[in-house]
Design an enzyme around this catalytic site. Sequence first.
Site, short mmCIF file in Angstrom:
data_model
loop_
_atom_site.label_atom_id
_atom_site.label_comp_id
_atom_site.label_asym_id
_atom_site.label_seq_id
_atom_site.Cartn_x
_atom_site.Cartn_y
_atom_site.Cartn_z
N LYS A 1 8.61 -1.25 -0.94
CA LYS A 1 7.22 -1.04 -0.51
C LYS A 1 6.78 0.40 -0.81
CE LYS A 1 7.56 -4.65 3.00
NZ LYS A 1 7.73 -5.03 4.41
N GLN B 1 9.22 -2.27 10.04
CA GLN B 1 9.99 -3.32 9.37
C GLN B 1 10.78 -4.13 10.40
OE1 GLN B 1 9.69 -4.04 6.14
NE2 GLN B 1 11.19 -5.69 6.19
N ASP C 1 0.32 -5.22 8.44
CA ASP C 1 1.16 -6.43 8.42
C ASP C 1 0.44 -7.62 9.05
OD1 ASP C 1 3.65 -6.42 7.20
OD2 ASP C 1 4.62 -5.29 8.82
N1 GUN Z 1 10.53 -8.55 7.73
C1 GUN Z 1 10.45 -9.64 6.92
N2 GUN Z 1 9.21 -9.74 6.41
C2 GUN Z 1 8.50 -8.70 6.90
C3 GUN Z 1 7.15 -8.28 6.71
O1 GUN Z 1 6.33 -8.88 6.00
N3 GUN Z 1 6.80 -7.14 7.38
C4 GUN Z 1 7.67 -6.48 8.18
N4 GUN Z 1 7.23 -5.39 8.81
N5 GUN Z 1 8.91 -6.85 8.38
C5 GUN Z 1 9.33 -7.96 7.73
#
Ligand code: GUN
Length: 291
Positions: free
Chosen positions: A52, A96, A119
Amino acid sequence: MIILDGKKVSNDIKEEIAAEVLKIKANGERVPHLAAILVGTDGASMTYVNAKVKACEKIGFNSTLIDLPEETSEAVLLEKIHELNTDDAIDGFIVQLPLPKHIDEQKVLMAVNADKDVDGFHPTNVGKMALDLPSFLPATPYGILELLERYNVETSGKNVVVMGRSHIVGRPMSILMSQKRKAGDATVTVVHSRTKDLAEITKQADIIVAAIGISEFLKGDMVKDGVVIIDVGITRVPDETKERGYRLAGDVDFDSVSPKASYITPVPGGVGPMTIAMLLKNTLQAREIHG
Ligand code: GUN
């Protein structure tokens, strides 16, 4: 059988966003800034967060990675979130998941300012999404909608089976695809671990979104000819023939399912890259909101 090439489409989207960044710069304005909080050293989470941050750099966003040790207390994490909420230089941020067991995930997600919640996990954004109001859409479902749309896959009136009811993928996916929208207007069924005669249901599906986190669960004899397959799963399966000791597997048994499919996402290179692209799109949207 057509491969839904998430890597290619995500690159197209990233180029579109990069062009927007150039316009922002040309106007002498501040470029979007995404922050990510990672707690602990889970291998997959570290890979995703790094991807990311790297994607931000590539398209000209600012990014900040806040790397906290596994033993970080909930109070310290909440304090960090408060700092990001009140930092005018940050347009959006993510925490995350999964978090270490001693931290209450719901409490953490609720602490994120909904206007910076790129998110789309905050209850305010989930509620707005369910009501079809403008909001940040969660990146994985958003990416799937975008992929279906860009390949002109017909969804209106189709039987969609969403496998899995997670807050991140299955639940929002089922809501979004039943709504009146592009890549929507579908008749949606959600199946999960307590579903009886699962294969009888998947065999009726025109489109299957597999998001259960069990590698290669969906087999060829569980689907009908012409099915559209979206594979959200990405599990590390031990594989001694690989230098890193594992291979990445989806929730779909590609070898037996793909010959019957009209469209199918590969793993890797399908849904995963789309998730990152849509997170960037949400961050650009956050930048526009904050003015
Ligand atoms: N863990 C798995 N997928 C995601 C996501 O899209 N965002 C976040 N923050 N954690 C994740």
